[in-house]
Design an enzyme around this catalytic site. Structure first.
Site, PDB file in Angstrom:
ATOM      1  N   ARG A   1       0.842  -1.220  -0.033  1.00  0.00           N
ATOM      2  CA  ARG A   1       0.010   0.074   0.070  1.00  0.00           C
ATOM      3  C   ARG A   1       0.924   1.149   0.001  1.00  0.00           C
ATOM      4  O   ARG A   1       0.302   2.209  -0.347  1.00  0.00           O
ATOM      5  CB  ARG A   1      -0.962  -0.149   1.228  1.00  0.00           C
ATOM      6  CG  ARG A   1      -2.014  -1.142   1.277  1.00  0.00           C
ATOM      7  CD  ARG A   1      -2.716  -1.095   2.203  1.00  0.00           C
ATOM      8  NE  ARG A   1      -3.346   0.125   2.703  1.00  0.00           N
ATOM      9  CZ  ARG A   1      -4.077   0.517   3.918  1.00  0.00           C
ATOM     10  NH1 ARG A   1      -4.048  -0.542   4.829  1.00  0.00           N
ATOM     11  NH2 ARG A   1      -4.504   1.649   4.183  1.00  0.00           N
TER      12      ARG A   1
ATOM     13  N   ASN B   1       0.546   1.997   7.070  1.00  0.00           N
ATOM     14  CA  ASN B   1       0.523   0.924   6.075  1.00  0.00           C
ATOM     15  C   ASN B   1       0.316   1.756   4.644  1.00  0.00           C
ATOM     16  O   ASN B   1       0.222   0.983   3.623  1.00  0.00           O
ATOM     17  CB  ASN B   1      -0.763   0.162   6.344  1.00  0.00           C
ATOM     18  CG  ASN B   1      -0.604  -1.050   7.448  1.00  0.00           C
ATOM     19  OD1 ASN B   1       0.081  -1.671   7.343  1.00  0.00           O
ATOM     20  ND2 ASN B   1      -1.530  -0.778   8.319  1.00  0.00           N
TER      21      ASN B   1
END
Length: 454
Positions: free
Chosen positions: A19, A232
């Site tokens: 991500r 993330n």
């Protein structure tokens, strides 16, 4: 603060980090000028761990290079099969170690040393919990796993968000993934963890339930949510940077600095500010900046690797690069750049100058537009300017060159030879005047312009 029992630390850093959409490993992305993983390891280094193990996966080469020289051991998770599987990869590295183990995450950089110590101390209390889990209650629990408490701090159940019921998802206490456990228990329990869940992975938190089946109770230690915040994505990285900067600004204010517009000042992880210094709006600090008491940094300055003494004034719109040293009462003004140079006490470079690879004596004055020409395309050379010297505007000092104490350089000069103390040095062509030339020029040019119009 050290745990009374020997302990080691396992840091999980094997995640894919997809991500982030970056060629740089996720845990090497910086916050406040330092990679996330290094923030965490610096905290761990202060606790006295016997061993520190980093579990790596994709991007292994980047991490091994970054960790070179830190005395950290490496374990490799070739296939990402979950956090429990990742921790198992450290078992052979810690073979022979008999003590407590803290499990941390390389993308969760800001857990505090006091919090880790509290976890270890809780593990050693007389009731001897099986596992100590670090938990928090963030404003937005999102998809974190939930911690369901029973009596006191005892954990009744831990469940991943994907596998939780609606009632369990309504619980606000979230599992950070960080935990403390005894090595004698950890490896045995990990071997019993299964992957019968929505993701088909081996979850580390499942050791709490494995321990429970043996009649061993686990407990939760709750801390501030910023200590358990992880990264993330780029957006989460930016938000964590903002959170860190806000805390650092508050710390600076509490320690006696004046921030005229705190939200516009950006600190590095190691910025040091003395009491009664003033930081005006839109100042950015890179790594390695030390500012003493009473200094003033005016608006729109960028400062990195610089030491600024008390009562100095910098800016506005100044840039101090690594190796810049400003001694007491010196001044660097607007659109001045200083690199690897010292300005002595009371020295001034007020406007539009570049001072690089130089030593400027006390109370010397550097005129507007002065440049130390320190680079010839192959090497760097130094310029020495004596105490009380006066460098006229628009001067080029071609290094290596020295200007003696009290010397004066006439404006517009290019200095290629050493100037003795108290000497006047001027290098400019004689001025000539041609009477009426300007009027004749204008008349001639106007005639050309009129001819074009016709």
């Amino acid at each position: 603060m050290n745990s009374p029992s020997p302990f080691s630390v396992i840091v999980l850093a094997a995640g894919m980090g997809t991500r982030m959409r970056s060629d740089t490993h996720k845990v090497l992305h910086p916050i406040a000028g330092k990679p996330m993983l290094m923030h965490l390891l610096d905290t761990v280094d202060g606790l006295g761990a016997e061993e520190r193990v980093v579990v790596v996966g994709k991007g292994r080469d980047q991490l091994e290079e970054a960790l070179n020289g830190r005395g950290v051991k490496i374990a490799h998770q070739a296939e990402q099969m979950g956090t429990a599987h990742a921790v198992q990869q450290a078992e052979h590295v810690l073979a022979g170690f008999n003590g407590n183990i803290i499990i941390l995450y390389g993308d969760t950089p800001f857990v505090a040393a006091d919090t880790l110590t509290e976890m270890l101390q809780r593990l050693d209390r007389p009731d001897a919990p099986a596992v100590v889990v670090l938990a928090s209650s963030p404003d937005d629990p999102k998809a974190y796993g939930r911690v369901i408490l029973g009596s006191g701090d005892t954990i009744a159940k831990m469940v991943e968000y994907k596998d939780a019921t609606e009632a369990e998802r309504a619980v606000r206490l979230c599992n950070s993934g960080m935990m403390a456990v005894r090595s004698v228990d950890l490896w045995r329990w990990l071997a019993k963890v299964g992957n019968d869940n929505a993701a088909g992975e081996y979850y580390l938190p499942d050791i709490v339930m494995v321990a429970s089946h043996e009649g061993r109770a686990s407990v939760a230690v709750e801390t501030d949510s910023w200590q358990t915040a992880g990264v993330n994505s780029r957006a989460e990285l930016a938000h964590l940077e903002l959170d860190w900067q806000r805390r650092r600004r508050e710390e600076a204010l509490e320690q006696g600095a004046t921030l005229v517009d705190p939200e516009s000042v950006w600190f590095s992880h190691d910025t040091k500010l003395g009491r009664d210094c003033t930081i005006e709006p839109h100042v950015v600090f890179g790594p390695g900046v030390v500012i003493d008491e009473g200094a003033t940094i005016r608006a729109f300055c960028h400062i990195e690797g610089a030491t600024i003494a008390g009562d100095c004034e910098v800016g506005p719109f100044a840039r101090l690069r690594p190796g810049a040293t400003l001694e007491e009462g010196s001044k660097v003004g607007n659109f001045v750049e200083v690199k690897k140079a010292r300005l002595g006490k009371g020295a001034k470079a007020n406007h539009l100058s570049y001072i690089g690879d130089a030593d400027v004596g006390s109370k010397a004055n550097i005129g507007a537009g002065t440049i130390t020409c320190n680079y010839d395309g192959f090497g760097k050379y130094r310029t020495e300017i004596g105490a009380g010297a006066f460098i006229g505007s628009n001067t080029a000092l071609v290094a290596p060159v020295s200007v003696g104490d009290g010397a004066i350089i006439g404006a517009g000069s290019t200095i290629t030879k050493d100037v003795a103390a108290d000497e006047l040095a001027v290098t400019r062509a004689d001025q000539k005047g041609l009477a009426g030339w300007a009027a004749r020029f204008r008349k001639r040019q106007q005639a050309k312009k009129d001819a074009v119009k016709e």
